[in-house]
Design an enzyme around this catalytic site. Structure first.
Site, PDB file in Angstrom:
ATOM      1  CB  SER A   1     -11.824  -3.593   2.909  1.00 36.17           C
ATOM      2  OG  SER A   1     -11.838  -4.227   4.163  1.00 36.17           O
TER       3      SER A   1
ATOM      4  CE  LYS B   1     -14.641  -5.789   5.794  1.00 35.34           C
ATOM      5  NZ  LYS B   1     -13.468  -4.931   6.014  1.00 35.34           N
TER       6      LYS B   1
ATOM      7  CE  LYS C   1     -13.021   0.995   0.775  1.00 34.20           C
ATOM      8  NZ  LYS C   1     -12.391  -0.206   1.403  1.00 34.20           N
TER       9      LYS C   1
END
Length: 294
Positions: free
Chosen positions: A96, A171, A239
């Protein structure tokens, strides 16, 4: 049988690589921490000493590493995939990362005669172990078709969502929704406990109504037991929410709830919870409420 290189054998990558090996493919794994290759070897795979060694004979290269700089290093770094794999290699990046980084890497791959799909996953450690991941895929349609048999081995819901970078964009949206749900569940648990309610019973009935969700189903026990062994670490969700807020700003759209949960996730990280499961956002609610537990 296909020769597959799998780079990144952590919480998610290891079970995914094992599923591919058990499906009859020749899987060669590489991880910066060599001992993490052991489960794959026990499942019939082989451990490589370097990325170059792993990808030398590969038809398909799978990558599952934490962040954009890691993927860039694996693919474009010295001795990386671009330097070492054969022309025509299909690269599937399950990591990701930032959509713009994915797009740049796809262009570099194409210039070397390789094909890159961004295929981030959702479902956490349980989804990886049970081959029940949701996989959102960006890239060319024909490359998606070529990769579909491998996706079907490790995932349950597999969807081509658009051109390069689209998988990462979807995502990011996924991570926004999940974080908001976890925070809402955490606040509800602390609220219920403050009133002395039978919280287990309360979550059971809430799960049967409109408040029900996969987050409630999968994370309620973590919160009830205060058991936060990572299925997906707070530091990684931190993140991902950075990607959400940056991408939203770039697109000129507002994500006020996204900004709030990003700050709450950052607070959890700053308070030493980065290595815990993201359900440990509960600890942040307890801290803010003056109800911190040992």
């Amino acid at each position: 049988m296909t020769n597959i290189a799998f780079i990144g054998l952590g919480i998610m990558g290891s079970p995914m690589a094992i599923h591919l090996a058990k499906a009859g493919h020749e899987v060669v794994g590489f991880n910066r921490t060599p001992e993490k290759t052991r489960p794959l070897v026990e499942a019939g795979g082989r451990a490589a000493e370097s990325i170059a060694d792993a990808v030398a004979d590969a038809e398909v290269v799978c990558v599952m590493v934490p962040d954009s700089p890691d993927v860039t290093d694996v693919l474009a770094g010295e001795g990386g995939v671009f330097d070492s794999a054969k022309s025509g290699t299909l690269i599937i990046d399950f990591s990701s990362i930032r959509p713009d980084v994915t797009t740049q890497l796809a262009e570099q791959a194409a210039a070397r005669g390789m094909r890159l799909l961004d295929a981030p996953v959702s479902g956490g450690e349980a989804g990886a172990k049970n081959a029940a991941l949701s996989i959102m895929v960006g890239g060319e349609a024909e490359d998606f078709a070529a990769a579909k048999p491998f996706f079907d081995i490790v995932g349950k819901t597999v969807v081509h969502v658009g051109p390069s970078g689209s998988g990462q964009t979807v995502k990011a949206a996924n991570q926004l929704i999940v974080a908001a749900n976890i925070e809402a569940l955490a606040e509800a648990v602390v609220f219920l406990e403050a009133y002395g309610v039978d919280t287990t019973a309360a979550l059971e009935v809430l799960g049967g109504g409109l408040a029900g969700s996969k987050v409630l189903d999968q994370k309620k026990q973590n919160m009830l037991d205060r058991s936060f062994d990572p299925g997906f670490r707070i530091e990684l969700h931190h993140k991902d929410l950075g990607i959400v807020t940056a991408a939203a700003r770039e697109a000129g759209v507002v994500a006020p709830l996204g900004g709030l949960v990003a700050q709450l996730m950052a607070s959890a990280l700053a308070n030493g919870d980065g290595g815990l499961d993201h359900s440990a956002l509960l600890r942040g609610v307890e801290r803010l409420s003056g109800r911190t537990q040992p």
